[in-house]
Motif scaffolding. Structure first.
Motif, short mmCIF file in Angstrom:
data_model
loop_
_atom_site.label_atom_id
_atom_site.label_comp_id
_atom_site.label_asym_id
_atom_site.label_seq_id
_atom_site.Cartn_x
_atom_site.Cartn_y
_atom_site.Cartn_z
N ALA A 63 0.83 -1.21 0.00
CA ALA A 63 0.00 0.00 0.00
C ALA A 63 0.86 1.26 0.00
O ALA A 63 0.64 2.19 -0.78
N ASN A 64 1.87 1.27 0.86
CA ASN A 64 2.75 2.43 0.94
C ASN A 64 3.63 2.57 -0.31
O ASN A 64 4.02 3.68 -0.67
N SER A 65 3.95 1.45 -0.94
CA SER A 65 4.79 1.49 -2.14
C SER A 65 4.04 2.02 -3.35
O SER A 65 4.44 3.01 -3.97
N TRP A 66 2.92 1.38 -3.68
CA TRP A 66 2.22 1.73 -4.93
C TRP A 66 1.50 3.07 -4.84
O TRP A 66 1.30 3.75 -5.86
N SER A 67 1.13 3.50 -3.62
CA SER A 67 0.51 4.82 -3.49
C SER A 67 1.49 5.94 -3.82
O SER A 67 1.08 7.06 -4.13
N SER A 68 2.78 5.64 -3.77
CA SER A 68 3.80 6.64 -4.08
C SER A 68 3.76 7.08 -5.54
O SER A 68 4.28 8.15 -5.89
N PHE A 69 3.13 6.28 -6.40
CA PHE A 69 3.11 6.61 -7.82
C PHE A 69 2.15 7.75 -8.16
O PHE A 69 2.09 8.19 -9.32
N GLY A 70 1.42 8.25 -7.16
CA GLY A 70 0.65 9.48 -7.38
C GLY A 70 1.58 10.62 -7.74
O GLY A 70 1.26 11.47 -8.59
N TYR A 71 2.77 10.67 -7.11
CA TYR A 71 3.76 11.69 -7.44
C TYR A 71 4.25 11.53 -8.88
O TYR A 71 4.44 12.51 -9.60
N VAL A 72 4.47 10.29 -9.27
CA VAL A 72 4.96 10.02 -10.62
C VAL A 72 3.94 10.48 -11.66
O VAL A 72 4.30 11.09 -12.67
N ALA A 213 -0.70 19.90 5.64
CA ALA A 213 -1.00 19.83 7.07
C ALA A 213 -1.87 18.61 7.40
O ALA A 213 -1.61 17.88 8.37
N VAL A 214 -2.89 18.36 6.58
CA VAL A 214 -3.75 17.20 6.79
C VAL A 214 -2.95 15.92 6.58
O VAL A 214 -3.09 14.95 7.34
N ALA A 215 -2.11 15.91 5.55
CA ALA A 215 -1.26 14.73 5.29
C ALA A 215 -0.36 14.44 6.47
O ALA A 215 -0.17 13.27 6.85
N PHE A 216 0.20 15.49 7.07
CA PHE A 216 1.08 15.29 8.23
C PHE A 216 0.31 14.70 9.40
O PHE A 216 0.84 13.89 10.16
N GLY A 217 -0.97 15.07 9.54
CA GLY A 217 -1.80 14.46 10.58
C GLY A 217 -1.94 12.97 10.36
O GLY A 217 -1.83 12.18 11.32
N PHE A 218 -2.17 12.55 9.11
CA PHE A 218 -2.24 11.11 8.81
C PHE A 218 -0.89 10.44 9.07
O PHE A 218 -0.84 9.30 9.54
N PRO A 230 -2.53 -3.13 10.54
CA PRO A 230 -1.26 -3.48 9.89
C PRO A 230 -1.40 -4.26 8.59
O PRO A 230 -0.56 -4.10 7.69
N GLU A 231 -2.40 -5.11 8.46
CA GLU A 231 -2.51 -5.95 7.27
C GLU A 231 -3.46 -5.38 6.21
O GLU A 231 -3.65 -5.98 5.15
N SER A 232 -4.03 -4.22 6.48
CA SER A 232 -4.97 -3.61 5.55
C SER A 232 -4.22 -2.91 4.42
O SER A 232 -3.09 -2.45 4.59
N LEU A 233 -4.88 -2.83 3.26
CA LEU A 233 -4.32 -2.06 2.16
C LEU A 233 -4.70 -0.58 2.26
O LEU A 233 -4.24 0.23 1.45
N LEU A 234 -5.53 -0.24 3.23
CA LEU A 234 -5.87 1.16 3.50
C LEU A 234 -4.99 1.65 4.64
O LEU A 234 -5.21 1.30 5.80
N GLN A 235 -3.98 2.42 4.31
CA GLN A 235 -2.98 2.85 5.27
C GLN A 235 -2.90 4.37 5.36
O GLN A 235 -3.02 5.07 4.35
N GLY A 236 -2.71 4.87 6.59
CA GLY A 236 -2.58 6.31 6.78
C GLY A 236 -1.39 6.87 6.03
O GLY A 236 -1.45 8.00 5.52
N HIS A 237 -0.32 6.10 5.93
CA HIS A 237 0.86 6.61 5.22
C HIS A 237 0.60 6.68 3.72
O HIS A 237 1.14 7.56 3.04
N ALA A 238 -0.24 5.78 3.21
CA ALA A 238 -0.62 5.87 1.80
C ALA A 238 -1.44 7.13 1.55
O ALA A 238 -1.31 7.77 0.49
N LEU A 243 -2.11 12.80 -0.47
CA LEU A 243 -2.28 14.22 -0.16
C LEU A 243 -1.00 15.00 -0.47
O LEU A 243 -1.07 16.17 -0.87
N GLY A 244 0.16 14.37 -0.31
CA GLY A 244 1.41 15.02 -0.66
C GLY A 244 1.48 15.31 -2.15
O GLY A 244 1.91 16.39 -2.58
#
Length: 274
Positions: A63-72, A213-218, A230-238, A243-244
Motif C-alpha cells: 500500500a505504501n509502495s504503490w501509493s507513491s506513484f501518485g507523485y509520478v 497539514a492534513v497529510a502530516f496528521g495522517f 497493519p494488514e490492511s491495504l488502507l494505510q494512513g501513510h498511503a 495528499l502530498g
C-alpha cells in the motif's frame, strides 16, 4: 490561469506512470526479494509505519509502495504540459520540467523505500523530499530576488548537493531538516515572493499548505499507531502520499497561474491575486 490538461495528456501520463511502475518492479525483481541482505532502514529499529512488512515478499509494504506513484503521475502531467504553449503563464517550460522530474523522483524513491525497507531505499526517499523542498525554496527566492531561470537551476542544484551531503553525514536529522526547509520556503513565498507574482492564485498555494497539514496528521497517527490496521491495504501513510501529491500539484497550479509581465492583463486578475 489553470494549466490546460487534455484527455490525451492524462492518458499519456497514465501510460508513462504504468511503464515507470513496471520498471520499478523489474528493478526490485533483479535486486530482491532478500532485502535482509542489505543494510536496513533506520526506522526498522522501531517500526516503519503501520503497514506490516510482508516478510519474504518482493514488495514489503504494497500500500505504501504503490501509493507513491501518485507523485509520478503528476510529474509526467507537468512534463507533458511543459511541451505545450505556455500562453500567459510566467512559469517557463524549463521550470515546469524540473518540477515534474522532481515529482517523479519523489514517487520512485518512496516506492523503493517502502518496497525494500533498506537504507539505500531510505536515502532515495529522503532525497526526493529534499528535492521538493529545495525547489519550493529556490522558486520563492527566484521571484523575490528576480533570479533568472538559468541561475535559479544552478542554485537549486547546489542546494540539493549540500542537502545530500548532510543526508549522508547526518542521516538522523533528515526529517527535521526537511521540515525547516519546507517552513522556510513557505514563509519566504508568502512574505516576499507572492506580492510579486502577477495574477497568481493564492488559493491554490494555501490549498497545498492545507493538504500538507492534513497529510502530516495522517503521517503522525500512522507512525504512532493511533489508527492502525497493519494488514490492511488502507494505510494512513498511503493517504500521506496521496495528499502530498495533491499538495505538490496545487503548488504547481499556483506557480503556473502567475502571469507573464509581457502578457495582457485579464479581467479579474487583480482580485485573483489578492
Amino acid at each position: 490561469m489553470a494549466p490546460k490538461i487534455s484527455a490525451r495528456s492524462v492518458a499519456g501520463a497514465l501510460s508513462l506512470t504504468a511503464l515507470s511502475a513496471f520498471g520499478v518492479f523489474a528493478a526490485l525483481s533483479a535486486l530482491g526479494p532478500n532485502w535482509a541482505a542489505y543494510a536496513p532502514a533506520t526506522c526498522t529499529a522501531t517500526h516503519c509505519f503501520c503497514e506490516l512488512p510482508r516478510t519474504g515478499a518482493l514488495v514489503l509494504q504494497p500500500a505504501n509502495s504503490w501509493s507513491s506513484f501518485g507523485y509520478v503521475l503528476i510529474g509526467f502531467v507537468m512534463i507533458i504540459i511543459a511541451g505545450a504553449p505556455t500562453g500567459q503563464s510566467a512559469m517557463s517550460p524549463l521550470a515546469t520540467r524540473v518540477l515534474g522530474l522532481t515529482a517523479i523522483i519523489v514517487g520512485i524513491g518512496s516506492a523503493l523505500m517502502h518496497a525494500t525497507l533498506t537504507l539505500w531505499g531510505q536515502f532515495l526517499d529522503v532525497l526526493g523530499m529534499y528535492l521538493v523542498g529545495s525547489f519550493l525554496l529556490v522558486r520563492a527566492l527566484a521571484r523575490w530576488r528576480r533570479i533568472p531561470d538559468g541561475r535559479a537551476i544552478a542554485l537549486y542544484a547546489a542546494l540539493c548537493i549540500m542537502l545530500t551531503t548532510v543526508l549522508i553525514l547526518l542521516p538522523e536529522v533528515r526529517r527535521w531538516l526537511f521540515a525547516v526547509l519546507l517552513v522556510l520556503a513557505i514563509l519566504i513565498e508568502l512574505a516576499f515572493a507572492r506580492p510579486l507574482r502577477r495574477g497568481a492564485r493564492l488559493a491554490d498555494y494555501l490549498g497545498g499548505i492545507l493538504a500538507t497539514a492534513v497529510a502530516f496528521g495522517f503521517w503522525i497517527v500512522d507512525q504512532n499507531g493511533v489508527v492502525c490496521a497493519p494488514e490492511s491495504l488502507l494505510q494512513g501513510h498511503a493517504v500521506w502520499h496521496a495528499l502530498g501529491a495533491a499538495s505538490l500539484w496545487l503548488s504547481f497550479r499556483y506557480y503556473h497561474s502567475e502571469q507573464s509581465w509581457n502578457a495582457r492583463p485579464e479581467a479579474g486578475a487583480r482580485s485573483t491575486a489578492a
